[in-house]
Design a protein around this motif. Structure first.
Motif, PDB file in Angstrom:
ATOM      1  N   VAL A 105     -68.597  30.702  -9.186  1.00  0.00           N
ATOM      2  CA  VAL A 105     -69.805  30.075  -8.657  1.00  0.00           C
ATOM      3  C   VAL A 105     -69.911  28.676  -9.245  1.00  0.00           C
ATOM      4  CG1 VAL A 105     -72.327  30.195  -8.461  1.00  0.00           C
ATOM      5  CG2 VAL A 105     -70.979  32.317  -8.508  1.00  0.00           C
ATOM      6  N   VAL A 106     -70.112  27.685  -8.377  1.00  0.00           N
ATOM      7  CA  VAL A 106     -70.330  26.312  -8.831  1.00  0.00           C
ATOM      8  C   VAL A 106     -71.681  25.857  -8.294  1.00  0.00           C
ATOM      9  CG1 VAL A 106     -69.462  23.959  -8.963  1.00  0.00           C
ATOM     10  CG2 VAL A 106     -67.848  25.858  -8.759  1.00  0.00           C
ATOM     11  N   ILE A 107     -72.528  25.375  -9.186  1.00  0.00           N
ATOM     12  CA  ILE A 107     -73.883  24.969  -8.836  1.00  0.00           C
ATOM     13  C   ILE A 107     -74.000  23.459  -8.952  1.00  0.00           C
ATOM     14  CG2 ILE A 107     -76.327  25.170  -9.475  1.00  0.00           C
ATOM     15  CD1 ILE A 107     -75.569  27.972 -10.639  1.00  0.00           C
ATOM     16  N   ASP A 108     -74.349  22.813  -7.839  1.00  0.00           N
ATOM     17  CA  ASP A 108     -74.565  21.363  -7.835  1.00  0.00           C
ATOM     18  C   ASP A 108     -76.060  21.120  -8.037  1.00  0.00           C
ATOM     19  OD1 ASP A 108     -74.836  18.675  -7.405  1.00  0.00           O
ATOM     20  OD2 ASP A 108     -74.120  18.692  -5.323  1.00  0.00           O
ATOM     21  N   ALA A 109     -76.409  20.695  -9.255  1.00  0.00           N
ATOM     22  CA  ALA A 109     -77.808  20.420  -9.575  1.00  0.00           C
ATOM     23  C   ALA A 109     -78.118  18.934  -9.506  1.00  0.00           C
ATOM     24  CB  ALA A 109     -78.140  20.962 -10.962  1.00  0.00           C
ATOM     25  N   VAL A 110     -77.231  18.155  -8.902  1.00  0.00           N
ATOM     26  CA  VAL A 110     -77.440  16.720  -8.730  1.00  0.00           C
ATOM     27  C   VAL A 110     -77.870  16.420  -7.295  1.00  0.00           C
ATOM     28  CG1 VAL A 110     -76.403  14.423  -8.875  1.00  0.00           C
ATOM     29  CG2 VAL A 110     -75.780  16.197 -10.540  1.00  0.00           C
ATOM     30  N   GLY A 111     -77.057  16.888  -6.337  1.00  0.00           N
ATOM     31  CA  GLY A 111     -77.400  16.684  -4.936  1.00  0.00           C
ATOM     32  C   GLY A 111     -76.943  15.355  -4.384  1.00  0.00           C
ATOM     33  N   ARG A 112     -75.690  15.000  -4.655  1.00  0.00           N
ATOM     34  CA  ARG A 112     -75.067  13.806  -4.084  1.00  0.00           C
ATOM     35  C   ARG A 112     -73.760  14.216  -3.401  1.00  0.00           C
ATOM     36  NH1 ARG A 112     -76.717   8.911  -5.202  1.00  0.00           N
ATOM     37  NH2 ARG A 112     -74.647   8.110  -4.694  1.00  0.00           N
ATOM     38  N   PRO A 113     -73.300  13.459  -2.403  1.00  0.00           N
ATOM     39  CA  PRO A 113     -72.044  13.819  -1.742  1.00  0.00           C
ATOM     40  C   PRO A 113     -70.884  13.957  -2.723  1.00  0.00           C
ATOM     41  CG  PRO A 113     -73.186  12.132  -0.478  1.00  0.00           C
ATOM     42  CD  PRO A 113     -73.957  12.302  -1.764  1.00  0.00           C
ATOM     43  N   GLU A 114     -70.835  13.066  -3.735  1.00  0.00           N
ATOM     44  CA  GLU A 114     -69.731  13.118  -4.695  1.00  0.00           C
ATOM     45  C   GLU A 114     -69.753  14.420  -5.500  1.00  0.00           C
ATOM     46  OE1 GLU A 114     -71.511   8.869  -5.008  1.00  0.00           O
ATOM     47  OE2 GLU A 114     -72.161  10.870  -4.393  1.00  0.00           O
ATOM     48  N   THR A 115     -70.934  14.800  -5.976  1.00  0.00           N
ATOM     49  CA  THR A 115     -71.015  16.021  -6.791  1.00  0.00           C
ATOM     50  C   THR A 115     -70.826  17.272  -5.934  1.00  0.00           C
ATOM     51  OG1 THR A 115     -73.442  15.935  -6.629  1.00  0.00           O
ATOM     52  CG2 THR A 115     -72.418  14.987  -8.596  1.00  0.00           C
ATOM     53  N   TYR A 116     -71.263  17.200  -4.681  1.00  0.00           N
ATOM     54  CA  TYR A 116     -71.051  18.370  -3.807  1.00  0.00           C
ATOM     55  C   TYR A 116     -69.563  18.569  -3.533  1.00  0.00           C
ATOM     56  CZ  TYR A 116     -71.879  21.901  -0.291  1.00  0.00           C
ATOM     57  OH  TYR A 116     -71.887  23.102   0.401  1.00  0.00           O
ATOM     58  N   GLN A 117     -68.837  17.486  -3.306  1.00  0.00           N
ATOM     59  CA  GLN A 117     -67.389  17.624  -3.105  1.00  0.00           C
ATOM     60  C   GLN A 117     -66.722  18.165  -4.365  1.00  0.00           C
ATOM     61  OE1 GLN A 117     -65.195  14.395  -1.422  1.00  0.00           O
ATOM     62  NE2 GLN A 117     -66.711  13.984   0.180  1.00  0.00           N
ATOM     63  N   GLN A 118     -67.174  17.720  -5.519  1.00  0.00           N
ATOM     64  CA  GLN A 118     -66.629  18.276  -6.754  1.00  0.00           C
ATOM     65  C   GLN A 118     -66.877  19.782  -6.824  1.00  0.00           C
ATOM     66  OE1 GLN A 118     -68.650  15.911  -9.680  1.00  0.00           O
ATOM     67  NE2 GLN A 118     -67.397  14.095  -9.328  1.00  0.00           N
ATOM     68  N   ALA A 119     -68.101  20.189  -6.501  1.00  0.00           N
ATOM     69  CA  ALA A 119     -68.423  21.615  -6.525  1.00  0.00           C
ATOM     70  C   ALA A 119     -67.568  22.392  -5.535  1.00  0.00           C
ATOM     71  CB  ALA A 119     -69.909  21.814  -6.206  1.00  0.00           C
ATOM     72  N   PHE A 120     -67.378  21.830  -4.352  1.00  0.00           N
ATOM     73  CA  PHE A 120     -66.607  22.498  -3.305  1.00  0.00           C
ATOM     74  C   PHE A 120     -65.170  22.756  -3.754  1.00  0.00           C
ATOM     75  CE2 PHE A 120     -63.849  22.392   0.430  1.00  0.00           C
ATOM     76  CZ  PHE A 120     -64.446  23.334   1.243  1.00  0.00           C
ATOM     77  N   TYR A 121     -64.534  21.758  -4.363  1.00  0.00           N
ATOM     78  CA  TYR A 121     -63.123  21.898  -4.743  1.00  0.00           C
ATOM     79  C   TYR A 121     -62.940  22.511  -6.125  1.00  0.00           C
ATOM     80  CZ  TYR A 121     -61.847  19.275  -0.588  1.00  0.00           C
ATOM     81  OH  TYR A 121     -61.671  18.886   0.720  1.00  0.00           O
ATOM     82  N   ALA A 122     -64.016  22.657  -6.883  1.00  0.00           N
ATOM     83  CA  ALA A 122     -63.898  23.264  -8.211  1.00  0.00           C
ATOM     84  C   ALA A 122     -64.107  24.767  -8.184  1.00  0.00           C
ATOM     85  CB  ALA A 122     -64.917  22.641  -9.163  1.00  0.00           C
ATOM     86  N   ARG A 123     -64.387  25.346  -7.018  1.00  0.00           N
ATOM     87  CA  ARG A 123     -64.602  26.795  -6.939  1.00  0.00           C
ATOM     88  C   ARG A 123     -63.312  27.518  -6.587  1.00  0.00           C
ATOM     89  NH1 ARG A 123     -66.280  28.507  -1.113  1.00  0.00           N
ATOM     90  NH2 ARG A 123     -65.338  26.803   0.033  1.00  0.00           N
ATOM     91  N   ASP A 124     -63.258  28.755  -6.957  1.00  0.00           N
ATOM     92  CA  ASP A 124     -62.119  29.611  -6.628  1.00  0.00           C
ATOM     93  C   ASP A 124     -62.114  29.907  -5.130  1.00  0.00           C
ATOM     94  OD1 ASP A 124     -59.915  31.242  -6.876  1.00  0.00           O
ATOM     95  OD2 ASP A 124     -60.880  32.739  -8.166  1.00  0.00           O
TER      96      ASP A 124
END
Length: 361
Positions: free
Chosen positions: A251-270
């Motif tokens: 589980v990756v939780i994006d608590a920032v809410g920016r396109p950059e952090t969301y992409q990080q969350a998307f690719y950092a998950r299993d």
């Protein structure tokens, strides 16, 4: 008979707030007047002041609050005068399509008070999130009052009214973190820190805190993180994968809410992992991802509204855990301040100097 109290008013976009006299009417049907004991200073209040939510100025700010019910209107049975309550902005209707399907935490028709609080010249106020609790007393819908154990400290209990509940719920309710899961939290302010604490409470085996501020990373360790990643100089996706055996987090939780952090969350998950967006983006932000990646990685992409909480279900349980010493909600209270210090507290919050400033009456 109406009452006059002191409250924090935002009169125009970007203008410093002022403490003014607010007229609070007697509660009508389904309403309650609450004597506010404490109210947290939340980023959402700053968004209101900056015109980032709507332009219905003037606003009566404050929404992350706890207090005692002073009086109730006709037909109110859920709370009574003298009850210690946490205020919430999800007073479920029980009748919309989400509620009738047994998913009241998604209620699409939440209630607010019908009457308006005003300034002394009759100008109607827009209460932040339908609450307006930077005031000695406020008028709300009775369903916005959730009764909890009065042994809880008001400055702590009120934090469940927004940010802390949003983070805890993002991990527990929306993300469905289970025992043994690996979790990464991107952005470790108040909401992200609460997500770290929620992951710990749920029994996650590895909790990776990601931020560009070393102070926030140190706080995340105190709240339950097992590892930290300073993303100001390190690729967070690569770091999260390295810490999870090359796979990525469950589980990756994006608590920032920016396109950059969301992409990080998307690719950092299993593979088949879950991404939870709890940080609030602005309307102009856009996200672009290869559609094949959405398909091939599987899993779930979720948005978390208020931690998908049901206040009547979640608040009493979390307060009980706090009173048992199993949930250190007090760790989020950086300072207590008087009502007149809200404008200065916005500055400290914006600079990342505090997790939460809390107005205490």
């Amino acid at each position: 008979m109406s009452q006059q109290v002191r409250g924090v008013i935002a009169r125009g976009k970007g203008e410093p707030v002022s403490v003014e006299t607010v007229v609070v009417p007697d509660p009508g049907p389904g309403e309650a007047v609450v004597a506010v004991q404490a109210c947290g200073v939340c980023h959402t209040d700053l968004h209101y002041r900056e015109g980032g939510i709507n332009d219905e100025f003037p606003f009566l700010l404050g929404h992350e609050a706890a207090g005692v019910v002073e009086s109730v209107g006709e037909g109110v049975t859920g709370v009574a005068p003298g009850d210690f309550v946490v205020l919430n902005w999800r007073a479920v209707c029980g009748q919309c399509r989400a509620c009738v399907r047994g998913r009241p935490w998604y209620c699409f028709n939440t209630h607010n008070a019908t009457q308006k609080m005003t300034l002394t010249d009759g100008t109607e106020l827009s209460p932040a999130l339908g609450i307006g609790a930077f005031a000695e007393k406020t008028l709300v819908h009775a369903g916005q009052c959730t009764k909890v154990d009065p042994a809880a400290t008001p400055a702590v209990a009120g934090l469940l009214g927004c940010g802390v509940m949003a983070g805890l719920g993002a991990a527990i309710n929306t993300g469905g973190v289970q025992r043994g899961d690996s979790v990464a939290v991107i952005g470790c302010g108040g909401v992200g820190g609460a997500a770290v604490m929620g992951a710990r409470l749920a029994g996650a085996s590895r909790i990776i805190a990601v931020d560009i501020d070393q102070r926030k990373l140190e706080t995340a360790l105190r709240l339950g993180a097992t590892d930290t990643v300073d993303s100001s100089g390190t690729d967070p996706v690569a770091a999260i994968r390295e810490l999870t055996g090359g796979f990525g987090a469950d589980v990756v939780i994006d608590a920032v809410g920016r396109p950059e952090t969301y992409q990080q969350a998307f690719y950092a998950r299993d593979l088949a992992g879950t991404v939870v967006l709890v940080g609030v983006p602005t309307p102009e932000m856009r996200l672009e991802l290869p559609l094949i990646d959405l398909f091939s990685r599987g899993g779930a992409l979720k948005s978390s509204w208020y931690g998908d909480c049901l206040p009547t279900r979640d608040f009493p349980v979390l307060i009980d855990l706090y009173l048992q010493g199993r949930l250190d909600l007090a760790a989020f209270v950086s300072e207590t301040i008087p009502l007149d210090d809200v404008e200065a507290a916005f500055g400290r919050m914006h600079r990342g100097e505090v997790l939460r400033s809390v107005v205490v009456f």
